[in-house]
Design a protein around this motif. Structure first.
Motif, short mmCIF file in Angstrom:
data_model
loop_
_atom_site.label_atom_id
_atom_site.label_comp_id
_atom_site.label_asym_id
_atom_site.label_seq_id
_atom_site.Cartn_x
_atom_site.Cartn_y
_atom_site.Cartn_z
N SER A 71 -11.55 15.72 14.60
CA SER A 71 -10.70 15.83 15.79
C SER A 71 -9.40 15.02 15.66
N GLU A 72 -9.41 13.99 14.82
CA GLU A 72 -8.19 13.18 14.63
C GLU A 72 -7.50 13.56 13.32
N THR A 73 -7.20 14.85 13.20
CA THR A 73 -6.69 15.38 11.92
C THR A 73 -5.32 14.80 11.54
N VAL A 74 -4.44 14.64 12.54
CA VAL A 74 -3.08 14.15 12.26
C VAL A 74 -3.13 12.72 11.73
N LEU A 75 -3.91 11.87 12.40
CA LEU A 75 -4.02 10.46 11.98
C LEU A 75 -4.66 10.37 10.58
N ALA A 76 -5.74 11.13 10.38
CA ALA A 76 -6.42 11.12 9.07
C ALA A 76 -5.46 11.56 7.96
N ASN A 77 -4.66 12.59 8.23
CA ASN A 77 -3.72 13.10 7.23
C ASN A 77 -2.58 12.11 6.97
N THR A 78 -2.14 11.42 8.03
CA THR A 78 -1.06 10.42 7.87
C THR A 78 -1.50 9.30 6.93
N ILE A 79 -2.72 8.77 7.18
CA ILE A 79 -3.20 7.62 6.39
C ILE A 79 -3.66 8.04 5.00
N ASN A 80 -4.41 9.14 4.91
CA ASN A 80 -5.04 9.54 3.65
C ASN A 80 -4.13 10.34 2.73
N ASN A 81 -3.04 10.88 3.28
CA ASN A 81 -2.17 11.74 2.47
C ASN A 81 -0.72 11.28 2.52
N LEU A 82 -0.08 11.34 3.69
CA LEU A 82 1.36 11.05 3.78
C LEU A 82 1.69 9.62 3.34
N ALA A 83 0.88 8.65 3.77
CA ALA A 83 1.12 7.25 3.39
C ALA A 83 0.96 7.07 1.87
N VAL A 84 0.03 7.81 1.29
CA VAL A 84 -0.19 7.73 -0.18
C VAL A 84 1.05 8.23 -0.90
N GLY A 85 1.68 9.28 -0.35
CA GLY A 85 2.93 9.79 -0.91
C GLY A 85 4.02 8.73 -0.90
N VAL A 86 4.09 7.98 0.19
CA VAL A 86 5.09 6.89 0.30
C VAL A 86 4.79 5.80 -0.73
N LEU A 87 3.53 5.38 -0.84
CA LEU A 87 3.13 4.36 -1.82
C LEU A 87 3.46 4.81 -3.24
N ALA A 88 3.17 6.09 -3.52
CA ALA A 88 3.40 6.63 -4.87
C ALA A 88 4.89 6.70 -5.19
N ARG A 89 5.69 7.18 -4.24
CA ARG A 89 7.15 7.27 -4.44
C ARG A 89 7.74 5.89 -4.67
N TRP A 90 7.34 4.95 -3.79
CA TRP A 90 7.89 3.60 -3.88
C TRP A 90 7.48 2.93 -5.20
N SER A 91 6.23 3.09 -5.58
CA SER A 91 5.74 2.45 -6.82
C SER A 91 6.44 3.06 -8.04
N ALA A 92 6.67 4.38 -8.03
CA ALA A 92 7.35 5.03 -9.16
C ALA A 92 8.80 4.55 -9.26
#
Length: 285
Positions: A71-92
């Motif tokens: 039921s909390e799909t947006v929050l789950a996707n933000t933390i488990n997917n979108l935030a990971v993209g930010v971490l990956a971009r920043w680390s690269a």
């Protein structure tokens, strides 16, 4: 001095890494909870990373409420997917090493043999879908990252199956536990050790790896092992998943093949019973 940022510092894996960190004074450890690294606020996240300025990021933070994720799909996707993209971009962009923790829930459970890193992914719940998207975001934005898939995580910290079963077996005369979901548990203390081995290893080899303890069991058999080690006097019965419906479907079979991580990084993979005994002794203390 190499600075290691650990996100999700108050979770099971973050807590185990904190315990281990005391033995590795050659590193500067930065343990970040939700207030210091805000995985659900992407506009803040990059600023926080720049402020901490780590050399290594261990992303142990995740949205892990499997049923709530339905039921909390947006929050789950933000933390488990979108935030990971930010971490990956920043680390690269900043030449920072990234280890991201993923899950056996990226699989549909239809296999009959242990799943290696090349097995076809096909998640059957929202949590698994967001974690798979996170893996893809991670490697797309930082091909040099390492992803570790793990399963059935427990420790002496936080809420988990071992602690729940230990408590219920002392409170109740009878317990029913699902017997048709097969995999292997992961003691978070063992996973924390494996991560440190990888950081210290002279060869950084990017890509996806599996880590859980050795052994192939059902949740029911896991409960019996907890009962045996704890000496609990409670009648434990196995039931089918159909008798215990949950909002999110679980994979019926998600045993992970650990041979790659053992071969490439010389990581030790203890048997689940040995680690369970160790954890339950800690819990008793």
């Amino acid at each position: 001095m190499v600075k290691i940022l650990v996100t999700g510092a108050n979770g099971q894996l973050g807590s185990e890494l904190r315990v281990l960190s005391g033995g590795y004074a050659e590193y500067e450890w930065f343990f970040a909870d939700r207030s210091t690294v805000t995985l659900d606020d992407l506009s803040l996240l990059e600023k926080q990373l720049a402020l901490i300025n780590p050399d290594v990021i261990l992303n142990c933070g995740a949205y892990t409420a499997v049923d709530k994720a339905e039921s909390e799909t947006v929050l789950a996707n933000t933390i488990n997917n979108l935030a990971v993209g930010v971490l990956a971009r920043w680390s690269a962009a900043n030449n920072v090493k990234l280890i991201h923790i993923s899950t056996d829930y990226v699989f549909d459970g239809n296999s009959a043999t242990a799943l290696d890193e090349n097995a076809v992914t096909n998640p059957i719940n929202v949590y698994g879908k967001t974690k798979l998207s996170g893996e893809q975001s991670c490697l797309e934005n930082n091909p040099e990252a390492i992803i570790i898939r793990t399963s059935w995580v427990y420790s002496s910290f936080g809420n988990n199956f071992v602690k729940t079963m230990s408590r219920l077996m002392q409170e109740r005369e009878r317990l029913n536990v699902v017997e048709d979901q097969i995999g292997s548990p992961t003691y978070a203390g063992d996973l924390a050790k494996a991560i440190v081995v990888i950081i210290k290893h002279e060869n950084w080899k990017s890509g996806v790896y599996n880590f859980s303890n050795e052994g192939e069991i059902s949740w029911f058999e896991f409960a019996l092992a907890i009962q045996e080690i704890g000496g609990f006097d409670c009648e434990v019965s196995g039931i089918p998943s159909s008798a215990y419906p949950t909002p999110a479907k679980r994979p019926a079979y998600s045993l992970l093949d650990k041979s790659k991580i053992a071969a490439i990084f010389d990581v030790e993979v203890p048997h689940y019973k040995e680690s369970l005994r160790k954890c339950m002794e800690l819990m008793r203390e």
